[in-house]
Scaffold this active site. Structure first.
Site, PDB file in Angstrom:
ATOM      1  N   ASP A 128       0.872  -1.132  -0.028  1.00 61.59           N
ATOM      2  CA  ASP A 128      -0.219   0.093   0.006  1.00 61.59           C
ATOM      3  C   ASP A 128       0.891   1.306   0.013  1.00 61.59           C
ATOM      4  O   ASP A 128       2.068   1.111   0.058  1.00 61.59           O
ATOM      5  CB  ASP A 128      -0.945   0.023   1.126  1.00 61.59           C
ATOM      6  CG  ASP A 128      -2.379   0.903   1.041  1.00 61.59           C
ATOM      7  OD1 ASP A 128      -2.160   1.670  -0.104  1.00 61.59           O
ATOM      8  OD2 ASP A 128      -3.127   0.652   1.890  1.00 61.59           O
ATOM      9  N   GLU A 132     -10.202   6.937   4.738  1.00 65.30           N
ATOM     10  CA  GLU A 132      -9.150   6.399   5.431  1.00 65.30           C
ATOM     11  C   GLU A 132      -9.281   7.156   6.868  1.00 65.30           C
ATOM     12  O   GLU A 132     -10.253   7.530   7.639  1.00 65.30           O
ATOM     13  CB  GLU A 132      -7.770   6.890   5.019  1.00 65.30           C
ATOM     14  CG  GLU A 132      -7.942   5.992   3.358  1.00 65.30           C
ATOM     15  CD  GLU A 132      -6.655   5.932   3.021  1.00 65.30           C
ATOM     16  OE1 GLU A 132      -5.683   5.358   3.342  1.00 65.30           O
ATOM     17  OE2 GLU A 132      -6.283   6.417   2.010  1.00 65.30           O
TER      18      GLU A 132
HETATM   19  C1  BGC Z   1      -5.227   3.088   0.570  1.00 63.78           C
HETATM   20  C2  BGC Z   1      -5.713   1.895  -0.371  1.00 63.78           C
HETATM   21  C3  BGC Z   1      -5.394   2.401  -1.918  1.00 63.78           C
HETATM   22  C4  BGC Z   1      -4.177   3.377  -2.122  1.00 63.78           C
HETATM   23  C5  BGC Z   1      -3.794   3.914  -3.422  1.00 63.78           C
HETATM   24  C6  BGC Z   1      -3.819   3.641   0.195  1.00 63.78           C
HETATM   25  O1  BGC Z   1      -3.910   4.772   1.040  1.00 63.78           O
HETATM   26  O2  BGC Z   1      -5.245   2.345   1.620  1.00 63.78           O
HETATM   27  O3  BGC Z   1      -6.942   1.208  -0.398  1.00 63.78           O
HETATM   28  O4  BGC Z   1      -5.795   1.438  -2.815  1.00 63.78           O
HETATM   29  O5  BGC Z   1      -4.023   4.089  -1.144  1.00 63.78           O
HETATM   30  O6  BGC Z   1      -4.994   4.992  -3.519  1.00 63.78           O
HETATM   31  C1  BGC Z   2      -3.553   9.461  -2.075  1.00 67.47           C
HETATM   32  C2  BGC Z   2      -4.407   8.297  -1.947  1.00 67.47           C
HETATM   33  C3  BGC Z   2      -3.571   7.705  -1.067  1.00 67.47           C
HETATM   34  C4  BGC Z   2      -3.441   8.461   0.196  1.00 67.47           C
HETATM   35  C5  BGC Z   2      -2.414   7.810   1.221  1.00 67.47           C
HETATM   36  C6  BGC Z   2      -3.421  10.417  -1.027  1.00 67.47           C
HETATM   37  O1  BGC Z   2      -2.560  11.536  -1.285  1.00 67.47           O
HETATM   38  O2  BGC Z   2      -4.138  10.413  -3.056  1.00 67.47           O
HETATM   39  O3  BGC Z   2      -4.455   7.659  -3.002  1.00 67.47           O
HETATM   40  O4  BGC Z   2      -4.484   6.651  -0.591  1.00 67.47           O
HETATM   41  O5  BGC Z   2      -2.704   9.732  -0.154  1.00 67.47           O
HETATM   42  O6  BGC Z   2      -2.314   8.671   2.330  1.00 67.47           O
END
Ligand code: BGC
Ligand code: BGC
Length: 848
Positions: A331, A527
């Site tokens: 991730d 998140e």
């Molecule tokens: C998330 C994932 C996601 C990835 C890409 C991460 O922060 O936990 O679910 O697929 O970012 O955006």
């Molecule tokens: C991204 C997301 C990712 C996240 C993780 C964002 O800046 O756009 O895709 O999941 O950061 O912290």
């Protein structure tokens, strides 16, 4: 009752259990005969994927692998973010994959057209095929098409998984995945990071809405449906590689904390949280994403740490025991959270079984470090070969070598993004009727209806997180061209002239309407930002008092009120239920608001046009503070149909405003704790401190104002020693802001450990910010001089004090900042917000 058994038993059985209160043995006696899917497992199961190994593909993989240099192999394993890599760099570095993160679009244009996306996909593809490698390997682009192709302007956005779970319709989920696949291929993208197969156990988790259910059997069933719909046999133009995520235990964390620690037994991990993977792998899922969470099996004395680290799980459990032969992707900077690793270096994660590394920004350094680590023997060559073998296998299975992105028949077609009827059906099916005491529903044609509430005409609230932007914030109705609000549906069904739309019922003459419909609920989050902190309550009205006010005004008119509650989870809402004649849980329905009116409004003959069919897949709380084993207000499986005579009546109200548990919001300890990041700023510019423990940051390069080094305050390398050389600011920021109101209520304080190395001769100020021009400052100079020099102390600044001094505690983006001038040097660590700390005798007094 044993939680594992509870999750294994059917939802309907559980619904009945929580209302009878029978003894455990009687309950168990009623359990259905154990099917092979539901028998309790002793160990990680051996699974058979629907993709049998194809000898021709395996031979081709070996052939290609034999031609590859180490640099080419490492390049295959790397996945940068599109903002940080050009097509030409994909060529030069033999890059295997790119991703667009949430809210990242071609050219950073939110309204990028399907052609813009496709063009960029073709460019990355062409670049990957133009390398000087003996066999060029096509790049694979991954995206979060998590409820429809949800980053793309004009695409249909389906209900989030929590709503699809409530619909209890595996065929629907399969169709949605298939449609999402076509939308994804329209933009030239061949891989999506879905489905999420979390079995969310605590609704405080900000990702609860990404989970189909708290019941593992359902998650397993829907994982199968989704993977089938999205991948098919990977032979059709609309097929897309799917990802089961996040492995493992993301829905099991203590207190529902995002990226937190799952304190569960091995049996629970295997039997509850593993189920989605079993279904997905059997259905042929080709990739699995590792999880940000940790797992500590306390009973067994086994602490696995962060899930990107343990080979026992990624390699032994997933690959060897379950037989998963696709690849594991990490991730977003997930490797950097593994002990001993940084975002650009992590032999441990590779050795544990991570095959492809999502390293959005620091990919160049990652490649250099990893090549060096292989040469030095820190990562075995065989591990690299295995990782690349898996990636090539998936690319060959997916037919990527045979077609460029624009070859798909969906490619570049705006209409391939749009699946309105299917989404509308999904909305209809997902609605759960929790109360209809006075027969206020269905609404009858000819009735005059007052529509109120902040979400009645708000596509941003309807779609929630992971919609065009990462958090789902910063969107307006104009950002969703092929969409309808709930209000639009009511207007169409009831007739324009019969619908009065106001923000509130206040000032509206009750004689002008027969019934009020209030549409409101949560506002978008994703998140960590969506977490409800332990000290806060599950009461919706505490976080969104505006909705209670709207409902009170509507109820005061003396007409029946129908509430349509749009939320990413089940929340304590007895106060809202008591003010409503009817109450519908609508979840996060997406872009087809008309699906709501389809069910709410009767047909021409006065009989319901569509019945409710959704039932809860999560328990709905009866009390404001989460308590294990407390009876829910509405149990899993509950959901009324038209004609059901089951009045809810007046419910007891629980008006606790805090849940009293000691609680903390960690900001920094050893390293940044996401979503927070330390920065330094001077003269209008700023720089992230970063995760490199060895490098001393002197910044700005031309004429440093500040120097930051990694030192020890409590444990090895846990602190940042900041030396001021000129006026500068040292601070931590969460760009998406935190609501600290609940922590303030819980007498919270911002707290940090500090060891002063050199006393200041000019004022040192602590501060917090709440966006441009908003903040509060407290002078700490006296705490950092005299006796304080050379000894460690813990500073606690009460949130209430910061509120009094002008900070808006509901939207804090910088919860910690130290502003000073030279000379001053101090080491800082263990920065957090702690409930109750404001009451400590050594807390900073507000006058200070
Ligand atoms: C998330 C994932 C996601 C990835 C890409 C991460 O922060 O936990 O679910 O697929 O970012 O955006
Ligand atoms: C991204 C997301 C990712 C996240 C993780 C964002 O800046 O756009 O895709 O999941 O950061 O912290």
């Amino acid at each position: 009752m044993n939680p594992i058994r509870a999750t294994l038993l059917g939802a309907s059985l559980l619904a009945c259990l929580s209302c009878t209160g029978k003894k455990e043995d009687e309950r168990q006696a009623k359990a259905p005969a154990a099917a092979s899917d539901t028998a309790e497992l002793e160990d990680w199961p051996a699974l058979r994927s629907s993709f049998a190994k194809d000898p021709a593909i395996e031979a081709r993989v070996a052939e290609i692998l034999a031609t590859m240099t180490l640099e080419q192999k490492i390049g295959q394993m790397v996945q940068p973010e599109i903002k940080s890599i050009t097509p030409d760099e994909v060529r030069r570095y033999y890059i295997g994959s790119v991703l667009n993160g949430g809210g990242s679009w071609p050219g950073m244009n939110k309204r990028a057209t399907v052609q813009d996306w496709l063009k960029l996909a073709d460019q990355y593809h062409a670049a990957s095929m133009a390398t000087d490698a003996e066999v060029p390997i096509p790049v694979i682009w991954g995206t979060d098409a998590v409820h429809g192709h949800s980053n793309v302007y004009g695409a249909t956005i389906f209900p989030h998984n929590i709503g699809l779970g409530a619909a209890h319709d595996a065929e629907l989920i399969e169709r949605i995945a298939e449609a999402t696949g076509q939308s994804t291929r329209a933009t030239g993208i061949g891989w999506t990071f879905a489905p999420t197969v979390a079995v969310a156990q605590d609704a405080r988790w900000g990702r609860t809405y990404e989970s189909y259910s708290s019941q593992s059997a359902l998650v397993r069933e829907y994982a199968v449906a989704y993977v089938k719909g999205m991948q098919g046999a990977l032979k059709e133009d609309g097929n897309v590689v799917a990802t089961a995520k996040h492995f493992i235990g993301d829905g099991a964390t203590d207190g529902g904390k995002d990226q937190g620690n799952a304190l569960v037994s091995q049996s629970e991990m295997i039997n509850v949280h593993g189920q989605g993977y079993y279904g997905a792998i059997e259905a042929g899922v080709q990739t699995v994403m590792a999880s940000f969470n940790s797992w500590n099996d306390v009973a067994a004395g086994k602490d696995y740490g962060k899930m990107h680290g343990p080979g026992e799980l990624l390699d032994v459990a997933l690959k060897q025991k379950m037989g998963f032969d696709g690849f594991v992707v990490s991730d977003w900077n997930g490797i950097g959270q593994v002990t001993g690793c940084t975002d650009d270096s992590c032999p441990r994660a590779i050795n544990a079984g991570i095959d492809m590394v999502m390293v959005p920004d620091a990919w160049k350094a990652f490649i250099a470090n990893t090549v060096r680590q292989v040469k030095a023997g820190e990562i075995p060559q065989t591990r690299i070969d295995d990782a690349v073998t898996r990636i090539l296998r998936v690319k060959l299975r997916a037919g990527l070598f045979d077609h460029k992105p624009s070859d798909s028949r969906y490619a570049g077609k705006p209409e391939s993004l749009v699946h309105r009827d299917l989404a509308r059906r999904a909305v209809r099916e997902s609605l759960v009727l929790l109360k209809n005491d006075d027969g206020a529903l269905p609404l009858k044609r000819g009735q005059r209806v007052l529509v109120v509430g902040k979400s009645a005409d708000d596509l941003s609230n309807q779609t929630g997180g992971w919609s065009l932007t990462w958090q789902g914030t910063d969107n307006t109705n104009a950002d969703f061209p092929n969409a309808d609000s709930v209000l639009a549906g009511l207007r169409e069904a009831l007739g324009e002239g019969n619908v009065i739309h106001r923000d509130s019922a206040e000032g509206v003459d009750p004689a002008t309407f027969d019934v009020a419909v209030a549409v409101f609920g949560e506002t978008p989050y994703a998140e960590t930002n969506g977490d409800i902190v332990p000290s806060d309550t599950m009461a919706h009205s505490r976080r969104h008092p505006e909705d209670l006010a709207v409902l009170k005004a509507a109820a005061a008119a003396g007409k029946p009120v129908v509430t349509v509650f749009l939320s990413g989870r089940a929340l304590y809402a007895n106060d809202l239920l008591n003010l409503s004649s009817a109450f519908v849980a609508g979840w996060l329905p997406g872009t087809e608001g008309k699906g709501v009116a389809d069910v709410l409004v009767a047909g021409e003959d006065g009989a319901p046009a569509h019945d409710f069919r959704g039932t809860l897949t999560f328990p709905w709380p009866a009390i404001a503070c989460p308590a294990k084993d407390s009876a829910p207000q509405f149990a899993v499986g509950q959901g009324l149909r038209y004609g059901d005579a089951k009045p809810v009546g007046k419910l007891p109200e629980d008006d606790r405003t805090a849940c009293g548990e000691a609680s903390t919001l960690p900001i920094f300890n050893l390293s940044d704790i996401a979503p927070f990041a330390l920065h330094v700023a001077a003269g209008g510019a700023e720089q992230a401190v970063g995760a490199d423990l060895n490098q001393v940051l002197r910044w700005p390069q031309a004429g440093p104002a500040v120097q930051v080094a990694t030192v020890q305050v409590n444990t090895q390398q846990d602190a940042k020693e900041v030396t001021w050389l000129a006026p500068a600011r040292f601070f931590s920021r969460n760009p998406s802001k935190n609501n600290l109101a609940a922590l303030a209520t819980a007498r919270g304080a911002v707290q940090f450990d500090v060891l002063v190395k050199q006393a200041p001769t000019s004022p040192v100020r602590f501060g917090v910010d709440c966006g441009a021009g908003c903040g509060a400052r407290v002078d700490l100079t006296t705490r950092f001089t005299g006796q304080a020099v050379g000894g460690k102390q813990t500073v606690k600044v009460p949130l209430a004090c910061l509120g009094t001094l002008g900070a808006d505690l509901t939207g804090i983006d910088v919860p910690f900042a130290i502003s000073a001038d030279a000379p001053f040097a101090a080491a800082f660590t263990n920065i957090k917000v702690v409930a109750g700390a404001a009451d400590d005798a050594d807390a900073v007094k507000c006058a200070q």
